[in-house]
Motif scaffolding. Structure first.
Motif, PDB file in Angstrom:
ATOM      1  N   LEU A 196       0.855  -1.198   0.000  1.00 21.46           N
ATOM      2  CA  LEU A 196       0.000   0.000   0.000  1.00 21.46           C
ATOM      3  C   LEU A 196       0.888   1.244   0.000  1.00 21.46           C
ATOM      4  CD1 LEU A 196      -2.724  -1.305   2.463  1.00 21.46           C
ATOM      5  CD2 LEU A 196      -2.874  -1.069  -0.011  1.00 21.46           C
ATOM      6  N   ILE A 197       1.151   1.733  -1.192  1.00 21.11           N
ATOM      7  CA  ILE A 197       2.096   2.827  -1.374  1.00 21.11           C
ATOM      8  C   ILE A 197       1.396   4.174  -1.226  1.00 21.11           C
ATOM      9  CG2 ILE A 197       3.744   3.876  -2.982  1.00 21.11           C
ATOM     10  CD1 ILE A 197       4.582   1.120  -1.986  1.00 21.11           C
ATOM     11  N   ASP A 198       2.039   5.030  -0.475  1.00 23.11           N
ATOM     12  CA  ASP A 198       1.543   6.408  -0.332  1.00 23.11           C
ATOM     13  C   ASP A 198       2.076   7.229  -1.508  1.00 23.11           C
ATOM     14  OD1 ASP A 198       0.988   9.047   0.335  1.00 23.11           O
ATOM     15  OD2 ASP A 198       1.270   8.681   2.486  1.00 23.11           O
ATOM     16  N   PRO A 199       1.204   7.736  -2.369  1.00 22.12           N
ATOM     17  CA  PRO A 199       1.693   8.462  -3.541  1.00 22.12           C
ATOM     18  C   PRO A 199       2.442   9.749  -3.170  1.00 22.12           C
ATOM     19  CG  PRO A 199      -0.676   8.710  -3.324  1.00 22.12           C
ATOM     20  CD  PRO A 199      -0.258   7.697  -2.322  1.00 22.12           C
ATOM     21  N   ARG A 200       2.241  10.245  -1.974  1.00 16.21           N
ATOM     22  CA  ARG A 200       2.902  11.482  -1.574  1.00 16.21           C
ATOM     23  C   ARG A 200       4.384  11.248  -1.284  1.00 16.21           C
ATOM     24  NH1 ARG A 200      -1.486  12.497   3.070  1.00 16.21           N
ATOM     25  NH2 ARG A 200      -0.857  10.326   3.370  1.00 16.21           N
ATOM     26  N   THR A 201       4.721  10.029  -0.902  1.00 14.67           N
ATOM     27  CA  THR A 201       6.112   9.738  -0.536  1.00 14.67           C
ATOM     28  C   THR A 201       6.759   8.693  -1.427  1.00 14.67           C
ATOM     29  OG1 THR A 201       5.447   7.984   0.991  1.00 14.67           O
ATOM     30  CG2 THR A 201       5.592  10.232   1.877  1.00 14.67           C
ATOM     31  N   GLY A 202       5.946   7.927  -2.121  1.00 16.03           N
ATOM     32  CA  GLY A 202       6.482   6.835  -2.918  1.00 16.03           C
ATOM     33  C   GLY A 202       6.879   5.634  -2.087  1.00 16.03           C
ATOM     34  N   ARG A 203       6.517   5.632  -0.817  1.00 17.74           N
ATOM     35  CA  ARG A 203       6.898   4.543   0.079  1.00 17.74           C
ATOM     36  C   ARG A 203       5.641   3.944   0.715  1.00 17.74           C
ATOM     37  NH1 ARG A 203      10.992   8.430   1.949  1.00 17.74           N
ATOM     38  NH2 ARG A 203      12.963   7.877   0.972  1.00 17.74           N
ATOM     39  N   PRO A 204       5.777   2.736   1.284  1.00 18.49           N
ATOM     40  CA  PRO A 204       4.628   2.147   1.972  1.00 18.49           C
ATOM     41  C   PRO A 204       4.103   3.094   3.031  1.00 18.49           C
ATOM     42  CG  PRO A 204       6.340   0.499   1.691  1.00 18.49           C
ATOM     43  CD  PRO A 204       6.922   1.793   1.242  1.00 18.49           C
ATOM     44  N   GLY A 205       2.794   3.272   3.060  1.00 19.43           N
ATOM     45  CA  GLY A 205       2.199   4.235   3.972  1.00 19.43           C
ATOM     46  C   GLY A 205       1.373   3.562   5.051  1.00 19.43           C
ATOM     47  N   GLY A 206       0.475   4.380   5.658  1.00 15.61           N
ATOM     48  CA  GLY A 206      -0.427   3.848   6.672  1.00 15.61           C
ATOM     49  C   GLY A 206       0.248   3.609   8.005  1.00 15.61           C
ATOM     50  N   GLU A 207       1.081   4.565   8.410  1.00 20.67           N
ATOM     51  CA  GLU A 207       1.834   4.355   9.642  1.00 20.67           C
ATOM     52  C   GLU A 207       0.904   4.110  10.830  1.00 20.67           C
ATOM     53  OE1 GLU A 207       4.706   7.354  10.382  1.00 20.67           O
ATOM     54  OE2 GLU A 207       5.218   6.588  12.368  1.00 20.67           O
ATOM     55  N   GLY A 208       1.219   3.044  11.518  1.00 17.23           N
ATOM     56  CA  GLY A 208       0.449   2.745  12.720  1.00 17.23           C
ATOM     57  C   GLY A 208      -0.771   1.876  12.487  1.00 17.23           C
ATOM     58  N   LEU A 209      -1.020   1.535  11.219  1.00 23.96           N
ATOM     59  CA  LEU A 209      -2.204   0.729  10.912  1.00 23.96           C
ATOM     60  C   LEU A 209      -1.791  -0.625  10.334  1.00 23.96           C
ATOM     61  CD1 LEU A 209      -4.660   3.270   9.237  1.00 23.96           C
ATOM     62  CD2 LEU A 209      -4.778   2.321  11.543  1.00 23.96           C
ATOM     63  N   VAL A 210      -2.642  -1.595  10.572  1.00 26.43           N
ATOM     64  CA  VAL A 210      -2.439  -2.912   9.990  1.00 26.43           C
ATOM     65  C   VAL A 210      -3.509  -3.188   8.932  1.00 26.43           C
ATOM     66  CG1 VAL A 210      -2.387  -5.391  10.458  1.00 26.43           C
ATOM     67  CG2 VAL A 210      -1.379  -3.798  12.090  1.00 26.43           C
TER      68      VAL A 210
END
Lengths: 210, 317
Positions: free
Chosen positions: B241-255
């Motif tokens: 699940l890539i965060d388009p704002r950073t280009g990296r996996p997003g959703g910090e703190g969520l599973v």
């Protein structure tokens, strides 16, 4: 989302705990016999406290209303210490061990609590009766002391008249407060968790075929 | 899209038209086959794991117009709508970042041990290149699309659309059914024996007991989760699940995030978008959008919106 169920021990200010018995004012001295009796009371109280701590089912506290009686040397007052106990406040009943232990466990705790309250009521009634008896005995002693003093003043029998006892001045005893037992609510034990029901599908378990 | 598809049909839902008509079982089988065919078509046209698919041919020259099958055309149109709806959080252009992390082919996620060599971290640069709204070209009359300038991935919304279209096909013949693909589903009418369909939300720890059970009727249920699709890329633990704002996996703190709603494709979109808001922002965004959402935190906690509580069947609230 199961949670560990435990009863919160609530010792709120509103709990109807009987007031501590008022200690004799510092400027009135109790006779030695009274102090000795009080020491005995304290010792019995300490012993009872240790016994209470060992108990897993109930916590006992002494009714402070016990410390009021004076004992005279010749009075054969009851030296048996009557333990007074307060009912266990809501929430300090035996904790439920696991959610699945069930309605039977919680009903048992409530029944045990009720039995405890009943026993405590009985014990405190005994305390009140004993103290009332003490009061009567003290009053009787005071009357006979007065009679002796009067006889001594009249001259009495002669032979023993020279050994008239010194008048004993008994302190006025505080009245024994009536003990009001707080009402005890049966702890509200939440229903135990039930197992998950059978389902038709599961979301999130994406099965990726190679 | 290698995903298991399941269709469940209560027999009371398939009523033969007459004594000469196919039996209820046959009707159910025919309806289910229609659904399977739809999934096959979406997979064939929208997968990025087949270089010959209509999507990958368009991706090979993203700045050019391409005539594409209707399923792909609709998928790109819906993806553009989803991109606008989520303020850009749903962005099919994250394909490049997935490829950079080694997810350029089907990986054996089920094995639990997937490692890929990662290219040098091009996350921030690629993310900046993708700035600005995604505006693919669409010519409805000729079913042509121009994806460009970056190639796109339609995996998530493609599955949601397949469920939507399969549900429509099933509804032509059946009043009650459950169609499910890889954990995303639509539940119509009554379950066997009456009552709502009961859907378990898997525990993020993977244990047999679910996190909770939802009761749904005429609703879609979708979950975005990092429990399965995660691997080590160049030694670094990543997920899909890539965060388009950073280009990296997003959703910090969520599973995981689960959404219940009327449309499977929109549920899919929102489950992803909410996930990318992370633990810090998921509640606010779910409330803002009025979604029935449930999320699981990395520390094991879980929470849901009031709208989701209406579906909660177990444990009892």
């Amino acid at each position: 989302m199961t949670t560990d169920q435990r009863l919160a021990v609530d010792h709120g200010a509103g709990a109807a705990v009987p007031n501590a018995a008022e200690a004799p004012p510092a400027d009135e001295l109790l006779p030695d016999e009274a102090l000795q009796w009080l020491d005995q009371v304290a010792q019995h109280r300490a012993k009872a406290s240790r016994g209470q701590l060992r108990s897993r089912a109930r916590r006992r506290m002494l009714a402070p209303a016990l410390v009021a009686a004076a004992v005279l040397g010749t009075a054969a007052l009851a030296d048996k210490f009557v333990q007074g106990s307060l009912p266990v406040p809501v929430g300090s009943a035996a904790p439920t061990t696991a959610p699945s232990s069930a309605p039977a466990g919680s009903t048992g705790s409530a029944a045990a609590l009720q039995a405890s309250v009943k026993a405590d009521t009985k014990a405190l009634s005994g305390v009140a009766r004993a103290l009332a008896a003490d009061k009567q005995a003290i009053a009787a002693l005071a009357r006979s002391q007065a009679q002796l003093a009067a006889a001594a003043a009249r001259g009495g029998d002669g032979g023993d008249a020279g050994a008239a006892p010194a008048p004993i001045s008994l302190p006025s005893l505080p009245s024994v407060p009536s003990v009001q037992l707080p009402s005890v609510a049966v702890p509200n034990v939440a229903a135990p968790a039930t197992p998950a029901p059978a389902v038709h599908a599961t979301t999130g378990a994406s099965v990726v075929l190679p | 899209m290698a995903t298991r598809v399941t269709v469940k049909v209560p027999l009371h839902s398939a009523v033969p038209a007459g004594p000469a008509a196919p039996s209820a079982a046959d009707l159910a089988a025919e309806a289910a086959q229609d659904a399977f065919d739809i999934f096959a078509e979406v997979d064939r046209t929208c997968t990025r794991f087949d270089p010959g698919s209509a999507l990958m041919r368009s991706n090979s020259h993203p700045d050019e117009w391409h005539r594409v099958p209707d399923a792909l055309y609709q998928a790109i149109a819906q993806a553009r709508h989803a991109h606008e709806l989520t303020g850009g959080l749903f962005d099919p252009r994250v394909l490049r970042h997935l490829v950079d992390l080694g997810y350029d082919r089907t990986l054996a996620f089920g094995s639990g041990r997937v490692c890929t060599p990662a290219r040098p971290d091009a996350g921030p640069q690629a993310a900046s290149a993708a700035k600005g709204a995604w505006q693919p070209g669409l010519r409805a009359a000729t079913s042509e699309v121009r994806i460009g300038p970056q190639p796109v991935d339609l995996g998530g919304i493609g599955k949601g659309l397949a469920v939507r279209w399969a549900a429509r096909a099933l509804s032509q013949r059946l009043s009650s059914y459950l169609v499910e693909a890889g954990g995303d589903m639509y539940c119509s009418g009554d379950a066997p024996g009456g009552g709502p369909w009961l859907v378990a939300v898997e525990s993020p720890s993977g244990t047999a007991e679910p996190l909770c059970v939802l009761a749904v009727r005429d609703r879609a249920v979708t979950t975005s989760s990092v429990r399965l699709r995660r691997w080590r890329a160049g030694g670094r633990l990543v997920h899909h699940l890539i965060d388009p704002r950073t280009g990296r996996p997003g959703g910090e703190g969520l599973v995981s995030v689960t959404v219940v709603g009327e449309d499977p494709a929109l549920c899919e979109v929102w489950s992803k978008a909410l996930f990318l808001h992370g633990a810090a922002g998921v509640r606010a965004e779910a409330g803002r959008q009025g979604l029935a959402a449930l999320w699981v935190l990395a520390d094991g906690g879980a929470a849901m919106t009031p709208q989701m509580k209406e579906h909660l069947h177990w444990p009892l609230p």
